[in-house]
Design a protein around this motif. Structure first.
Motif, PDB file in Angstrom:
ATOM      1  N   GLN A 116      58.886  -8.639  31.107  1.00 30.61           N
ATOM      2  CA  GLN A 116      58.653  -7.272  31.438  1.00 30.61           C
ATOM      3  C   GLN A 116      57.244  -6.601  31.422  1.00 30.61           C
ATOM      4  O   GLN A 116      56.971  -5.558  32.199  1.00 30.61           O
ATOM      5  CB  GLN A 116      59.588  -6.807  30.254  1.00 30.61           C
ATOM      6  CG  GLN A 116      60.975  -6.980  30.450  1.00 30.61           C
ATOM      7  CD  GLN A 116      61.840  -6.740  29.217  1.00 30.61           C
ATOM      8  OE1 GLN A 116      61.143  -6.760  27.860  1.00 30.61           O
ATOM      9  NE2 GLN A 116      63.158  -6.368  29.150  1.00 30.61           N
ATOM     10  N   HIS A 117      56.402  -7.013  30.666  1.00 32.31           N
ATOM     11  CA  HIS A 117      55.031  -6.545  30.497  1.00 32.31           C
ATOM     12  C   HIS A 117      54.445  -6.760  31.990  1.00 32.31           C
ATOM     13  O   HIS A 117      53.565  -5.790  32.531  1.00 32.31           O
ATOM     14  CB  HIS A 117      54.342  -7.163  29.547  1.00 32.31           C
ATOM     15  CG  HIS A 117      53.016  -6.653  29.200  1.00 32.31           C
ATOM     16  ND1 HIS A 117      52.769  -5.444  28.385  1.00 32.31           N
ATOM     17  CD2 HIS A 117      51.837  -6.715  29.829  1.00 32.31           C
ATOM     18  CE1 HIS A 117      51.415  -5.332  28.514  1.00 32.31           C
ATOM     19  NE2 HIS A 117      50.929  -5.892  29.397  1.00 32.31           N
TER      20      HIS A 117
ATOM     21  N   ARG B  99      64.939  -0.890  39.758  1.00 31.41           N
ATOM     22  CA  ARG B  99      65.466  -1.191  38.531  1.00 31.41           C
ATOM     23  C   ARG B  99      64.619  -0.265  37.301  1.00 31.41           C
ATOM     24  O   ARG B  99      65.251  -0.037  36.424  1.00 31.41           O
ATOM     25  CB  ARG B  99      65.245  -2.522  38.352  1.00 31.41           C
ATOM     26  CG  ARG B  99      66.262  -3.076  37.040  1.00 31.41           C
ATOM     27  CD  ARG B  99      65.831  -4.328  36.749  1.00 31.41           C
ATOM     28  NE  ARG B  99      65.373  -5.467  37.471  1.00 31.41           N
ATOM     29  CZ  ARG B  99      64.940  -6.520  37.058  1.00 31.41           C
ATOM     30  NH1 ARG B  99      64.437  -6.785  36.062  1.00 31.41           N
ATOM     31  NH2 ARG B  99      64.602  -7.487  38.241  1.00 31.41           N
ATOM     32  N   TYR B 100      62.961  -0.332  37.686  1.00 34.71           N
ATOM     33  CA  TYR B 100      62.385   0.084  36.534  1.00 34.71           C
ATOM     34  C   TYR B 100      62.013   1.790  36.585  1.00 34.71           C
ATOM     35  O   TYR B 100      61.789   2.397  35.720  1.00 34.71           O
ATOM     36  CB  TYR B 100      60.960  -0.550  36.821  1.00 34.71           C
ATOM     37  CG  TYR B 100      60.798  -1.813  35.951  1.00 34.71           C
ATOM     38  CD1 TYR B 100      60.210  -1.860  34.695  1.00 34.71           C
ATOM     39  CD2 TYR B 100      61.505  -2.850  36.459  1.00 34.71           C
ATOM     40  CE1 TYR B 100      60.229  -3.241  34.150  1.00 34.71           C
ATOM     41  CE2 TYR B 100      61.160  -4.146  35.749  1.00 34.71           C
ATOM     42  CZ  TYR B 100      60.516  -4.082  34.597  1.00 34.71           C
ATOM     43  OH  TYR B 100      60.739  -5.570  34.168  1.00 34.71           O
TER      44      TYR B 100
ATOM     45  N   PRO C  75      61.170   3.207  46.456  1.00 34.55           N
ATOM     46  CA  PRO C  75      59.523   3.592  46.653  1.00 34.55           C
ATOM     47  C   PRO C  75      59.424   4.771  47.617  1.00 34.55           C
ATOM     48  O   PRO C  75      58.694   5.457  47.158  1.00 34.55           O
ATOM     49  CB  PRO C  75      59.184   2.275  47.145  1.00 34.55           C
ATOM     50  CG  PRO C  75      60.063   1.154  46.778  1.00 34.55           C
ATOM     51  CD  PRO C  75      61.295   1.757  46.674  1.00 34.55           C
ATOM     52  N   ASN C  76      60.374   4.900  48.439  1.00 35.00           N
ATOM     53  CA  ASN C  76      60.153   5.968  49.386  1.00 35.00           C
ATOM     54  C   ASN C  76      60.403   7.489  48.699  1.00 35.00           C
ATOM     55  O   ASN C  76      59.635   8.447  49.033  1.00 35.00           O
ATOM     56  CB  ASN C  76      60.964   5.840  50.713  1.00 35.00           C
ATOM     57  CG  ASN C  76      60.484   4.811  51.759  1.00 35.00           C
ATOM     58  OD1 ASN C  76      59.028   4.834  51.946  1.00 35.00           O
ATOM     59  ND2 ASN C  76      61.248   4.166  52.330  1.00 35.00           N
ATOM     60  N   ILE C  77      61.505   7.327  47.796  1.00 36.02           N
ATOM     61  CA  ILE C  77      61.856   8.623  47.435  1.00 36.02           C
ATOM     62  C   ILE C  77      60.517   9.046  46.160  1.00 36.02           C
ATOM     63  O   ILE C  77      60.282  10.153  46.157  1.00 36.02           O
ATOM     64  CB  ILE C  77      63.162   8.609  46.574  1.00 36.02           C
ATOM     65  CG1 ILE C  77      64.289   8.485  47.743  1.00 36.02           C
ATOM     66  CG2 ILE C  77      63.378   9.784  45.575  1.00 36.02           C
ATOM     67  CD1 ILE C  77      65.732   8.326  47.296  1.00 36.02           C
ATOM     68  N   PHE C  78      60.159   8.119  45.694  1.00 35.69           N
ATOM     69  CA  PHE C  78      59.170   8.082  44.565  1.00 35.69           C
ATOM     70  C   PHE C  78      57.672   8.605  45.412  1.00 35.69           C
ATOM     71  O   PHE C  78      57.147   9.586  44.810  1.00 35.69           O
ATOM     72  CB  PHE C  78      58.711   6.840  43.913  1.00 35.69           C
ATOM     73  CG  PHE C  78      57.527   7.113  43.006  1.00 35.69           C
ATOM     74  CD1 PHE C  78      57.575   7.467  41.752  1.00 35.69           C
ATOM     75  CD2 PHE C  78      56.068   6.510  43.470  1.00 35.69           C
ATOM     76  CE1 PHE C  78      56.524   7.357  40.913  1.00 35.69           C
ATOM     77  CE2 PHE C  78      55.226   7.045  42.822  1.00 35.69           C
ATOM     78  CZ  PHE C  78      55.245   7.226  41.386  1.00 35.69           C
TER      79      PHE C  78
ATOM     80  N   ILE D 210      54.805  -2.286  38.580  1.00 36.03           N
ATOM     81  CA  ILE D 210      55.183  -1.147  38.780  1.00 36.03           C
ATOM     82  C   ILE D 210      54.312  -0.019  38.701  1.00 36.03           C
ATOM     83  O   ILE D 210      54.135   0.898  39.890  1.00 36.03           O
ATOM     84  CB  ILE D 210      56.240  -0.920  38.105  1.00 36.03           C
ATOM     85  CG1 ILE D 210      57.513  -1.623  38.357  1.00 36.03           C
ATOM     86  CG2 ILE D 210      56.975   0.453  38.483  1.00 36.03           C
ATOM     87  CD1 ILE D 210      57.945  -2.188  39.659  1.00 36.03           C
ATOM     88  N   GLU D 211      53.358   0.066  37.621  1.00 32.78           N
ATOM     89  CA  GLU D 211      52.275   0.976  37.828  1.00 32.78           C
ATOM     90  C   GLU D 211      51.203   0.783  38.848  1.00 32.78           C
ATOM     91  O   GLU D 211      50.949   1.885  39.493  1.00 32.78           O
ATOM     92  CB  GLU D 211      51.552   0.860  36.432  1.00 32.78           C
ATOM     93  CG  GLU D 211      52.519   1.243  35.059  1.00 32.78           C
ATOM     94  CD  GLU D 211      52.942   2.843  35.280  1.00 32.78           C
ATOM     95  OE1 GLU D 211      52.209   3.487  35.621  1.00 32.78           O
ATOM     96  OE2 GLU D 211      54.287   2.785  35.128  1.00 32.78           O
ATOM     97  N   ARG D 212      50.967  -0.449  39.300  1.00 37.28           N
ATOM     98  CA  ARG D 212      50.065  -0.586  40.391  1.00 37.28           C
ATOM     99  C   ARG D 212      50.813  -0.100  41.685  1.00 37.28           C
ATOM    100  O   ARG D 212      50.025   0.496  42.476  1.00 37.28           O
ATOM    101  CB  ARG D 212      49.739  -2.111  40.338  1.00 37.28           C
ATOM    102  CG  ARG D 212      49.019  -2.407  41.680  1.00 37.28           C
ATOM    103  CD  ARG D 212      47.464  -1.677  41.612  1.00 37.28           C
ATOM    104  NE  ARG D 212      46.960  -2.110  42.818  1.00 37.28           N
ATOM    105  CZ  ARG D 212      45.816  -1.136  43.402  1.00 37.28           C
ATOM    106  NH1 ARG D 212      45.575  -0.234  42.709  1.00 37.28           N
ATOM    107  NH2 ARG D 212      45.074  -1.571  44.454  1.00 37.28           N
ATOM    108  N   ALA D 213      52.158  -0.434  41.747  1.00 35.07           N
ATOM    109  CA  ALA D 213      52.740   0.291  42.776  1.00 35.07           C
ATOM    110  C   ALA D 213      52.734   1.429  43.158  1.00 35.07           C
ATOM    111  O   ALA D 213      52.582   1.977  44.167  1.00 35.07           O
ATOM    112  CB  ALA D 213      54.144  -0.524  42.968  1.00 35.07           C
ATOM    113  N   LYS D 214      52.876   2.326  41.776  1.00 33.59           N
ATOM    114  CA  LYS D 214      53.025   3.827  41.963  1.00 33.59           C
ATOM    115  C   LYS D 214      51.911   4.533  42.311  1.00 33.59           C
ATOM    116  O   LYS D 214      51.602   5.437  43.093  1.00 33.59           O
ATOM    117  CB  LYS D 214      53.483   4.355  40.295  1.00 33.59           C
ATOM    118  CG  LYS D 214      54.805   4.241  40.022  1.00 33.59           C
ATOM    119  CD  LYS D 214      54.800   4.679  38.674  1.00 33.59           C
ATOM    120  CE  LYS D 214      56.417   4.495  38.156  1.00 33.59           C
ATOM    121  NZ  LYS D 214      56.407   4.836  36.817  1.00 33.59           N
ATOM    122  N   THR D 215      50.688   3.575  41.826  1.00 38.86           N
ATOM    123  CA  THR D 215      49.302   4.146  42.237  1.00 38.86           C
ATOM    124  C   THR D 215      49.106   4.068  43.987  1.00 38.86           C
ATOM    125  O   THR D 215      48.607   4.898  44.386  1.00 38.86           O
ATOM    126  CB  THR D 215      48.179   3.471  41.771  1.00 38.86           C
ATOM    127  OG1 THR D 215      48.444   3.566  40.435  1.00 38.86           O
ATOM    128  CG2 THR D 215      46.849   3.843  41.923  1.00 38.86           C
TER     129      THR D 215
END
Length: 301
Positions: A245-246, A287-288, A293-296, A252-257
């Motif tokens: 999970q870590h 899931r997280y 990703p597109n909506i984010f 996911i944090e990297r993907a958000k950036t």
């Protein structure tokens, strides 16, 4: 050419005790060795063994240094070390290794008990030697009392309740060990937060390497020089997350950036982060975050 000795395999506790020139066990499926009253032969020093039973070692004092990650820490407290069946061990020739107690018990002892079904939940049986449980003086006294109680039961004439009592005593020992490991993670926070920091630095480097795939728990644990189960148990104690999970959380944090600061397509981001298929990235991200990703991404434009 140097000959490499094959490990000696022991299927029974009686056979193992005989090889160490120790007295025959009082019960075929469990034995307790008190090194203050028993001497172990050194004739097999340096040889490797595979034993088909569990081993719990209790020492009232550890000497030398214990390594965590890239750093060494001195410990003077006593402690416990655990071994699961079919793990490779080596008989030492050092006298200091033969202090305290060794408890051996076969899985067959637990076969018809709930403990037999649940023993895999005690993750410390797969910890490395340098991940032993270090005990305070109060904790040492509790553990010593438990070993004394097991010893007394083994000395008692066998009756219809003997196995029930022995299994319950082993379970109590394991439950105290779980409690004390949790205390160890909390009281040594500085050490473990440093380990988490090293983990995050490694993950950041790996996520920037587009050719290496997604980091696995085993890969990260090997880099940190700890066992995978220890890494997960430590993280759960301090962060509430497993190692997997870590890793996903940092991914996911990297993907958000990347989604919020670049015009790369979702597929390009997925490949950059190490996914073989963009669909897998989409599924994990949703899931997280409960968003695609597109909506984010649209929330930033």
């Amino acid at each position: 050419m140097k000959t490499i000795s094959q490990p000696i395999i022991f299927k029974s506790i009686s056979e193992f005790m005989r090889a160490l020139e120790l007295p025959k066990p009082l019960h075929p499926l469990i034995a307790l060795v008190n090194y203050s009253t028993e001497n172990v032969t050194r004739k097999n020093a340096g040889r490797s063994f595979l034993v088909d039973f569990y081993k719990v070692s209790f020492k009232k004092a550890f000497s030398g240094q214990i390594k965590y990650g890239q750093s060494y820490y001195d410990f003077e407290e006593g402690g416990l070390a655990f071994l699961a069946p079919n793990q490779l061990i080596t008989i030492s020739g050092d006298e200091n290794c033969y202090e305290g107690y060794n408890l051996f018990f076969h899985a067959d002892l637990l076969r018809n008990y709930q403990l037999g079904k649940n023993i895999h939940q005690y993750g410390f049986f797969t910890y490395a030697v340098n991940e032993a449980l270090f005990l305070s003086e109060k904790e040492k006294n509790i553990i010593a009392g438990l070993f004394d109680t097991i010893a007394a039961e083994l000395e008692t004439n066998t009756d219809a309740f003997s196995q029930d009592v022995l299994v319950s005593q082993i379970e109590l020992l394991l439950n105290y060990s779980n409690r004390f490991y949790n205390r160890q993670f909390l009281t040594r926070k500085a050490i473990y937060h440093d380990l988490i920091s090293q983990m995050d630095t490694y993950l950041a480097t790996r996520f920037a390497d587009q050719q290496s795939g997604i980091p696995t728990v085993l890969e990260v644990a090997n880099h940190l020089q700890v066992s995978p189960r220890y890494l997960t148990d430590m993280l759960k104690s301090l962060t509430g997350q497993s190692a997997q999970q870590h890793i996903h959380d940092r991914l996911i944090e990297r993907a958000k950036t990347i989604l919020s600061t670049t015009r790369l397509t979702v597929a390009e981001i997925a490949y950059q982060l190490g996914f073989e298929h963009p669909q897998s990235f989409n599924k994990l991200f949703k899931r997280y975050t409960h968003l695609s990703p597109n909506i984010f991404r649209k929330s930033f434009y």
